[in-house]
Design a protein around this motif. Structure first.
Motif, mmCIF file in Angstrom:
data_model
loop_
_atom_site.group_PDB
_atom_site.id
_atom_site.type_symbol
_atom_site.label_atom_id
_atom_site.label_comp_id
_atom_site.label_asym_id
_atom_site.label_seq_id
_atom_site.Cartn_x
_atom_site.Cartn_y
_atom_site.Cartn_z
ATOM 1 N N ALA A 140 21.410 -65.448 45.384
ATOM 2 C CA ALA A 140 21.059 -64.746 46.342
ATOM 3 C C ALA A 140 20.333 -65.583 47.304
ATOM 4 O O ALA A 140 19.444 -65.862 47.832
ATOM 5 N N ALA A 141 19.844 -67.097 46.606
ATOM 6 C CA ALA A 141 19.133 -68.380 47.293
ATOM 7 C C ALA A 141 19.894 -68.921 48.035
ATOM 8 O O ALA A 141 19.033 -68.924 49.161
ATOM 9 N N ASP A 142 20.928 -68.678 47.884
ATOM 10 C CA ASP A 142 22.229 -69.554 48.968
ATOM 11 C C ASP A 142 21.609 -68.226 50.198
ATOM 12 O O ASP A 142 21.542 -68.804 51.607
ATOM 13 N N LEU A 143 21.315 -66.503 50.172
ATOM 14 C CA LEU A 143 21.655 -66.087 51.349
ATOM 15 C C LEU A 143 20.012 -65.763 51.778
ATOM 16 O O LEU A 143 20.083 -65.528 52.781
ATOM 17 N N ASP A 144 18.861 -66.007 50.764
ATOM 18 C CA ASP A 144 17.234 -66.040 51.718
ATOM 19 C C ASP A 144 17.320 -67.716 52.127
ATOM 20 O O ASP A 144 16.618 -67.341 53.593
ATOM 21 N N ARG A 145 17.673 -68.721 51.627
ATOM 22 C CA ARG A 145 17.951 -69.645 52.682
ATOM 23 C C ARG A 145 18.676 -69.139 53.868
ATOM 24 O O ARG A 145 18.271 -70.114 55.098
ATOM 25 N N ALA A 146 18.999 -68.819 53.851
ATOM 26 C CA ALA A 146 19.727 -68.150 55.181
ATOM 27 C C ALA A 146 19.693 -67.213 55.895
ATOM 28 O O ALA A 146 20.950 -66.826 57.235
ATOM 29 N N ARG A 147 18.295 -66.960 55.243
ATOM 30 C CA ARG A 147 17.790 -65.795 56.413
ATOM 31 C C ARG A 147 18.811 -64.250 56.454
ATOM 32 O O ARG A 147 19.139 -63.357 57.246
ATOM 33 N N THR A 148 19.965 -64.112 55.172
ATOM 34 C CA THR A 148 20.826 -63.286 55.892
ATOM 35 C C THR A 148 20.666 -61.918 54.761
ATOM 36 O O THR A 148 19.587 -61.899 53.689
ATOM 37 N N ASP A 149 20.207 -60.800 55.934
ATOM 38 C CA ASP A 149 20.303 -59.534 55.664
ATOM 39 C C ASP A 149 20.621 -59.064 54.415
ATOM 40 O O ASP A 149 22.037 -58.703 54.609
ATOM 41 N N TRP A 150 20.281 -59.077 53.306
ATOM 42 C CA TRP A 150 21.243 -58.353 51.963
ATOM 43 C C TRP A 150 20.816 -57.411 50.984
ATOM 44 O O TRP A 150 19.458 -57.575 51.061
ATOM 45 N N VAL A 151 21.757 -56.940 50.166
ATOM 46 C CA VAL A 151 20.269 -55.431 49.469
ATOM 47 C C VAL A 151 21.664 -55.536 47.750
ATOM 48 O O VAL A 151 22.884 -56.513 47.790
ATOM 49 N N ILE A 152 21.370 -55.248 46.949
ATOM 50 C CA ILE A 152 21.679 -54.892 46.066
ATOM 51 C C ILE A 152 21.770 -53.708 45.629
ATOM 52 O O ILE A 152 21.869 -52.739 45.466
#
Length: 81
Positions: A44-56
């Motif tokens: 999650a930290a990596d995806l947030d840092r890359a500004r990736t749009d993701w969901v659980i």
């Protein structure tokens, strides 16, 4: 809608059907949140840092032990082109 706290942020949790309708596709295998939270937090930290749009996304227990498992799904870039 269910919520799950990851990295101190309450995040919406979707069903696979709802996530697919919103344009998301599976990105990870199923994680057991209680024992694999450290992996989920790092991803999650990596995806947030890359500004990736993701969901659980909640998924059925692959081992049939009645536990909730989650996957991380991200939005397909091809939908935005």
């Amino acid at each position: 809608m269910r919520k799950l706290s990851i990295l101190g942020i309450e995040r919406d949790v979707h069903s696979p059907l709802k996530a697919r309708q919103l344009g998301y596709k599976p990105f990870t295998y199923a994680y057991e949140p209680n024992t694999e939270a450290w992996m989920i937090d790092r991803l999650a930290a990596d995806l947030d840092r890359a500004r990736t749009d993701w969901v659980i996304v909640y998924v059925p227990d692959p081992h049939a032990k009645s536990h909730d498992y989650i996957e991380i799904w991200k939005r397909s870039y091809s939908k935005h082109v």
